[in-house]
Structure formats: structure tokens, C-alpha cells
Design a protein around this motif. Structure first.
Motif, PDB file in Angstrom:
ATOM      1  N   LEU A  98       0.827  -1.206   0.000  1.00 27.23           N
ATOM      2  CA  LEU A  98       0.000   0.000   0.000  1.00 27.23           C
ATOM      3  C   LEU A  98       0.862   1.257   0.000  1.00 27.23           C
ATOM      4  CD1 LEU A  98      -2.773  -0.801   2.656  1.00 27.23           C
ATOM      5  CD2 LEU A  98      -2.997  -0.858   0.167  1.00 27.23           C
ATOM      6  N   GLY A  99       0.436   2.244  -0.751  1.00 21.66           N
ATOM      7  CA  GLY A  99       1.076   3.554  -0.701  1.00 21.66           C
ATOM      8  C   GLY A  99       0.556   4.335   0.498  1.00 21.66           C
ATOM      9  N   VAL A 100       1.247   5.403   0.837  1.00 16.14           N
ATOM     10  CA  VAL A 100       0.830   6.249   1.953  1.00 16.14           C
ATOM     11  C   VAL A 100      -0.581   6.765   1.708  1.00 16.14           C
ATOM     12  CG1 VAL A 100       1.308   8.382   3.216  1.00 16.14           C
ATOM     13  CG2 VAL A 100       3.188   6.896   2.525  1.00 16.14           C
ATOM     14  N   GLY A 101      -1.453   6.601   2.688  1.00 18.82           N
ATOM     15  CA  GLY A 101      -2.841   7.047   2.600  1.00 18.82           C
ATOM     16  C   GLY A 101      -3.775   6.021   1.980  1.00 18.82           C
ATOM     17  N   ALA A 102      -3.227   4.962   1.405  1.00 17.38           N
ATOM     18  CA  ALA A 102      -4.057   3.931   0.776  1.00 17.38           C
ATOM     19  C   ALA A 102      -4.647   3.001   1.843  1.00 17.38           C
ATOM     20  CB  ALA A 102      -3.241   3.124  -0.224  1.00 17.38           C
ATOM     21  N   THR A 103      -5.767   2.378   1.484  1.00 14.65           N
ATOM     22  CA  THR A 103      -6.464   1.487   2.408  1.00 14.65           C
ATOM     23  C   THR A 103      -6.769   0.149   1.751  1.00 14.65           C
ATOM     24  OG1 THR A 103      -8.636   2.328   1.764  1.00 14.65           O
ATOM     25  CG2 THR A 103      -7.565   3.404   3.645  1.00 14.65           C
ATOM     26  N   MET A 104      -7.025  -0.817   2.607  1.00 16.59           N
ATOM     27  CA  MET A 104      -7.533  -2.112   2.181  1.00 16.59           C
ATOM     28  C   MET A 104      -8.476  -2.600   3.269  1.00 16.59           C
ATOM     29  SD  MET A 104      -4.247  -4.631   2.876  1.00 16.59           S
ATOM     30  CE  MET A 104      -5.091  -6.201   2.972  1.00 16.59           C
ATOM     31  N   GLN A 105      -9.407  -3.465   2.890  1.00 18.96           N
ATOM     32  CA  GLN A 105     -10.313  -4.066   3.865  1.00 18.96           C
ATOM     33  C   GLN A 105     -10.067  -5.560   3.905  1.00 18.96           C
ATOM     34  OE1 GLN A 105     -14.522  -3.265   3.567  1.00 18.96           O
ATOM     35  NE2 GLN A 105     -14.169  -1.132   2.969  1.00 18.96           N
ATOM     36  N   ILE A 106     -10.182  -6.117   5.102  1.00 17.10           N
ATOM     37  CA  ILE A 106     -10.165  -7.569   5.235  1.00 17.10           C
ATOM     38  C   ILE A 106     -11.495  -8.000   5.847  1.00 17.10           C
ATOM     39  CG2 ILE A 106      -7.665  -7.849   5.337  1.00 17.10           C
ATOM     40  CD1 ILE A 106      -7.934  -8.115   8.378  1.00 17.10           C
ATOM     41  N   VAL A 107     -11.984  -9.136   5.392  1.00 13.57           N
ATOM     42  CA  VAL A 107     -13.231  -9.717   5.882  1.00 13.57           C
ATOM     43  C   VAL A 107     -12.881 -11.074   6.456  1.00 13.57           C
ATOM     44  CG1 VAL A 107     -15.558 -10.468   5.262  1.00 13.57           C
ATOM     45  CG2 VAL A 107     -14.517  -8.526   4.061  1.00 13.57           C
ATOM     46  N   VAL A 108     -13.218 -11.285   7.738  1.00 19.85           N
ATOM     47  CA  VAL A 108     -12.870 -12.529   8.422  1.00 19.85           C
ATOM     48  C   VAL A 108     -14.071 -13.060   9.194  1.00 19.85           C
ATOM     49  CG1 VAL A 108     -10.405 -12.015   8.590  1.00 19.85           C
ATOM     50  CG2 VAL A 108     -11.915 -11.273  10.389  1.00 19.85           C
ATOM     51  N   ASP A 109     -13.937 -14.285   9.681  1.00 19.55           N
ATOM     52  CA  ASP A 109     -15.032 -14.943  10.389  1.00 19.55           C
ATOM     53  C   ASP A 109     -14.879 -14.906  11.908  1.00 19.55           C
ATOM     54  OD1 ASP A 109     -12.871 -16.645  10.561  1.00 19.55           O
ATOM     55  OD2 ASP A 109     -13.862 -18.325   9.561  1.00 19.55           O
ATOM     56  N   HIS A 110     -13.919 -14.127  12.405  1.00 20.82           N
ATOM     57  CA  HIS A 110     -13.696 -13.973  13.842  1.00 20.82           C
ATOM     58  C   HIS A 110     -13.005 -12.637  14.076  1.00 20.82           C
ATOM     59  CE1 HIS A 110      -9.878 -15.465  12.291  1.00 20.82           C
ATOM     60  NE2 HIS A 110      -9.322 -14.857  13.330  1.00 20.82           N
ATOM     61  N   ASP A 111     -12.944 -12.213  15.315  1.00 26.22           N
ATOM     62  CA  ASP A 111     -12.268 -10.960  15.636  1.00 26.22           C
ATOM     63  C   ASP A 111     -10.764 -11.142  15.390  1.00 26.22           C
ATOM     64  OD1 ASP A 111     -11.283  -8.603  16.650  1.00 26.22           O
ATOM     65  OD2 ASP A 111     -12.360  -8.736  18.547  1.00 26.22           O
ATOM     66  N   PRO A 112     -10.175 -10.368  14.485  1.00 32.45           N
ATOM     67  CA  PRO A 112      -8.767 -10.563  14.139  1.00 32.45           C
ATOM     68  C   PRO A 112      -7.791  -9.847  15.081  1.00 32.45           C
ATOM     69  CG  PRO A 112      -9.709  -8.917  12.702  1.00 32.45           C
ATOM     70  CD  PRO A 112     -10.831  -9.423  13.580  1.00 32.45           C
ATOM     71  N   ARG A 113      -8.026  -9.963  16.386  1.00 37.91           N
ATOM     72  CA  ARG A 113      -7.161  -9.306  17.371  1.00 37.91           C
ATOM     73  C   ARG A 113      -5.692  -9.705  17.248  1.00 37.91           C
ATOM     74  NH1 ARG A 113      -9.797 -10.675  22.667  1.00 37.91           N
ATOM     75  NH2 ARG A 113     -11.001 -12.045  21.347  1.00 37.91           N
ATOM     76  N   PRO A 114      -5.360 -10.990  17.032  1.00 39.85           N
ATOM     77  CA  PRO A 114      -3.937 -11.329  16.889  1.00 39.85           C
ATOM     78  C   PRO A 114      -3.284 -10.621  15.703  1.00 39.85           C
ATOM     79  CG  PRO A 114      -5.211 -13.305  17.333  1.00 39.85           C
ATOM     80  CD  PRO A 114      -6.194 -12.195  17.067  1.00 39.85           C
ATOM     81  N   LEU A 115      -4.019 -10.463  14.632  1.00 43.41           N
ATOM     82  CA  LEU A 115      -3.492  -9.757  13.474  1.00 43.41           C
ATOM     83  C   LEU A 115      -3.290  -8.278  13.806  1.00 43.41           C
ATOM     84  CD1 LEU A 115      -2.663 -10.087  10.501  1.00 43.41           C
ATOM     85  CD2 LEU A 115      -5.010  -9.483   9.887  1.00 43.41           C
ATOM     86  N   ARG A 116      -4.202  -7.722  14.561  1.00 44.06           N
ATOM     87  CA  ARG A 116      -4.061  -6.319  14.970  1.00 44.06           C
ATOM     88  C   ARG A 116      -2.813  -6.144  15.827  1.00 44.06           C
ATOM     89  NH1 ARG A 116      -8.558  -2.312  17.685  1.00 44.06           N
ATOM     90  NH2 ARG A 116      -7.364  -0.429  17.317  1.00 44.06           N
ATOM     91  N   GLN A 117      -2.572  -7.080  16.736  1.00 40.10           N
ATOM     92  CA  GLN A 117      -1.377  -7.025  17.580  1.00 40.10           C
ATOM     93  C   GLN A 117      -0.110  -7.134  16.735  1.00 40.10           C
ATOM     94  OE1 GLN A 117      -2.294 -10.178  20.300  1.00 40.10           O
ATOM     95  NE2 GLN A 117      -3.501  -8.853  21.637  1.00 40.10           N
ATOM     96  N   PHE A 118      -0.152  -7.989  15.714  1.00 38.34           N
ATOM     97  CA  PHE A 118       0.987  -8.128  14.811  1.00 38.34           C
ATOM     98  C   PHE A 118       1.278  -6.796  14.125  1.00 38.34           C
ATOM     99  CE2 PHE A 118       2.275  -8.530  10.378  1.00 38.34           C
ATOM    100  CZ  PHE A 118       3.518  -9.123  10.527  1.00 38.34           C
ATOM    101  N   PHE A 119       0.250  -6.174  13.553  1.00 42.28           N
ATOM    102  CA  PHE A 119       0.448  -4.910  12.851  1.00 42.28           C
ATOM    103  C   PHE A 119       0.928  -3.820  13.807  1.00 42.28           C
ATOM    104  CE2 PHE A 119      -1.920  -6.731   9.295  1.00 42.28           C
ATOM    105  CZ  PHE A 119      -1.174  -6.248   8.234  1.00 42.28           C
TER     106      PHE A 119
END
Length: 82
Positions: free
Chosen positions: A33-54
Motif C-alpha cells: 500500500l502507498g501512503v494514505g491507501a487502504t484495504m479491507q479484510i473480511v474474516v469470520d472472527h475478531d482478528p485481534r492477533p493480526l491487529r497485535q501483529f500490525f
């Protein structure tokens, strides 16, 4: 109510992708992603571990916004801040 993706925003539905592959694909796409760009992810559970990773890898560079929070679908927008 869920927010629609912008015309240039990638929406990645990972519900059918095995978890170990999700954790390879999502960071790789975010890194593109470039600065200011966005993406969405759709998952079947709360992605808290992924948030912690980021948070640990990208810190404030990754802005995380829940657009939908279960119970069956979670939709998160990731934005590259810097």
C-alpha cells in the motif's frame, strides 16, 4: 451498517483461506500500500492477533478501523499512515 469500499480499495475476504496463509497474505498486501491507501479484510472472527501483529511491526503506520464486528463477519479497514 457497513461501509462500502472505495473504488480503489482492495477488499480481501479471507474466510475461505486457511489461517496460516492469511497471516502471510495480509501483511504482504499491506506492505504494497502507498501512503494514505487502504484495504479491507473480511474474516469470520475478531482478528485481534493480526491487529497485535500490525501494532508491533508497523506501529502508528497502520491505522486499524473496525467497520463491522461480528458475530459472524468482521470487516476491518487498514490504512497506511506513513
Amino acid at each position: 451498517m457497513t461501509e462500502a469500499a472505495t473504488p480503489t480499495e482492495r477488499v480481501l475476504d479471507v474466510r475461505e483461506i486457511p489461517p496460516y496463509q492469511r497471516h502471510e497474505i495480509i501483511p504482504r498486501l499491506f506492505d504494497q500500500l502507498g501512503v494514505g491507501a487502504t484495504m479491507q479484510i473480511v474474516v469470520d472472527h475478531d482478528p485481534r492477533p493480526l491487529r497485535q501483529f500490525f501494532a508491533s511491526v508497523h506501529g502508528d503506520d497502520c491505522q486499524w478501523t473496525y467497520l463491522e464486528q461480528g458475530p459472524e463477519v468482521w470487516r476491518v479497514q487498514l490504512r497506511r499512515a506513513a
